[in-house]
Write an enzyme that holds these catalytic residues in place. Structure first.
Site, PDB file in Angstrom:
ATOM      1  CB  SER A  19     -46.857  80.632  -8.622  1.00 24.20           C
ATOM      2  OG  SER A  19     -47.822  81.097  -9.527  1.00 24.20           O
ATOM      3  CE  LYS A  53     -50.971  80.433  -7.083  1.00 30.49           C
ATOM      4  NZ  LYS A  53     -50.130  80.921  -8.174  1.00 30.49           N
ATOM      5  CB  SER A 113     -49.346  77.040  -9.554  1.00 29.97           C
ATOM      6  OG  SER A 113     -48.835  78.259  -9.098  1.00 29.97           O
ATOM      7  CE  LYS A 140     -47.226  77.046  -6.125  1.00 33.15           C
ATOM      8  NZ  LYS A 140     -46.763  77.003  -7.542  1.00 33.15           N
TER       9      LYS A 140
END
Length: 429
Positions: free
Chosen positions: A106, A109, A173, A273
């Site tokens: 993720s 992202k 997420s 993140k």
């Protein structure tokens, strides 16, 4: 017989006595010799004065570069996976684990959000345009949930602002919202992925390739170094930096959601993140803000591929690998004087041995860590024949790594005077 007193003698004048003739000759000879000698002396004296004086010469005595003294910091790199660590505006503290592209889960992202915010910019606090969840997107939710994906609940017709959609992508997420945003922006997920790869290429992320906007596909690969490049750019966007620093957010349908990055608020960490899959392991791209010498600096890094049997273990291990990196970087950065007030930076040599020095007027203090290279740029105008003692003349600039330059004025030591006429004549003789 009587003679008149006015009578004249008209006969020949008798010559002077021989002694007077010899004296007159010596006088004429002496006068001629003196005239010749004086003329020669005048020529000898005038000749050097006709020649132009050479320009003063300057010799730099300060090296063009140096390093911050001391022992370079020892970085506690993780034993597994990849890592990269940099200080924005100063430079890299190094990397570990090689440079082969690996799955990033993720963390992908970050690029999804970056593309959305560059195409649809938001100011801090601005909600932005609205997007509506379609029936097909809502119908996909149960299947996505059954696959164990990271999601936020959605229903057909639910309306999200751009900010809320980005919060769903960056905090809990949400894979489904990454796909919803991609289709909203580009018309299809596939077209959006093309934008992601084009952006990566434009940023110089040579070892990165995206296959989906969520990072679920293990074909989405990158390196720690490339993700630091992206993170630094993303943190320049006000809305991005604001969102990733939040611990919670309130969304339609889902209500309050939590940020998976539990390090936010610790050790100065302000984002960015998380990511975790079986193929990628635990991943984190992070940013932390520290203040050194009254100046705020951002530490940016990435840790990829931390092992674990499931997401909680993977994230715990990536968090444990990250905190020592942040703490070490914060401790390593300091103020260092690389030039002191009064230090000589150059010497000046004038004609006939006259000279002076050029010296720094103030300390030059840079931010950095021991072992970091420092450039020393000297800006010195041409030196005139006469330069008073203590006169300002030129500037010296220092810059550590990629950091901002600091500058000090320069001044002379003793005065520089052109040689006198007598010195020039005497030197010529």
């Amino acid at each position: 017989m009587t003679y008149s007193a006015t009578a004249r003698v008209t006969g020949p004048v008798p010559p002077p006595p021989p002694g007077r003739q010899r004296a007159r000759g010596r006088w004429l000879l002496t006068t001629g010799l003196l005239t010749v000698l004086l003329a020669g002396t005048s020529l000898v004296a005038v000749e050097p004065l006709r020649r132009p004086l050479p320009e003063p010469t300057v010799t730099r005595t300060l090296p063009a570069s140096t390093v911050i003294p001391g022992t370079a910091p020892t970085i506690p790199w993780p034993q597994r996976g990849q890592a990269a660590l940099t200080v924005d505006g100063l430079g890299s503290l190094g990397t570990s684990g090689g440079s082969d592209p690996v799955p990033i889960a993720s963390v992908a992202k970050v690029m999804t959000a970056y593309v959305i915010l560059t195409e649809h910019p938001l100011d801090r606090g601005e909600p932005g345009p609205r997007l509506t969840v379609s029936a097909a997107q809502a119908a996909a939710y149960p299947r996505e949930l059954a696959r164990g994906e990271s999601l936020v609940p959605v229903v057909a017709g639910a309306v999200f602002t751009e900010r809320q959609a980005l919060q769903a992508v960056l905090l809990p997420s949400a894979n489904n919202m990454a796909r919803i945003l991609a289709a909203w922006d580009a018309g299809s997920v596939e077209a959006f992925v093309d934008k992601m790869n084009d952006t990566a290429a434009a940023l110089g992320m040579a070892d990165t390739h995206y296959t989906d906007p969520a990072g679920l596909d293990p074909g989405t690969v990158s390196t720690a170094v490339d993700q630091v490049i992206l993170a630094r750019k993303a943190m320049e966007l006000p809305a991005f930096a604001e969102i990733v620093a939040q611990r919670t957010a309130t969304l339609p349908v889902a209500g309050t959601v939590m940020n998976y990055n539990s390090l936010v608020g610790k050790d100065g960490i302000v984002g960015i993140k998380t990511g975790s899959t079986d193929e990628a392991g635990g991943c984190l791209v992070f940013a932390a803000v520290v203040t050194v010498g009254g100046r705020k600096l951002t530490i940016v890094g990435a840790v990829l591929g931390q092992p674990g049997a499931n997401t909680p273990v993977q994230l715990d291990r990536v968090f444990r690998a990250t905190r020592p990196l942040v703490r070490t970087a914060a401790k390593a950065i300091g103020e260092h004087a690389v030039v002191r007030a009064g230090d000589q930076v150059a010497t000046v040599r004038g004609p006939l041995g006259a000279g002076t020095t050029i010296n720094a007027t103030e300390d030059l203090t840079v931010l950095g860590w021991p072992g970091m290279p420092v450039r020393l740029d000297l800006d010195l105008p041409a030196v005139p024949a006469r330069l008073p003692a203590g006169a300002g003349h030129g500037r010296l600039t220092a810059a550590a790594g990629d950091g901002a330059a600091v500058t000090t004025a320069l001044r002379t030591g003793e005065g520089l005077e052109p040689p006198s006429t007598w010195d020039r004549i005497r030197h010529h003789r």
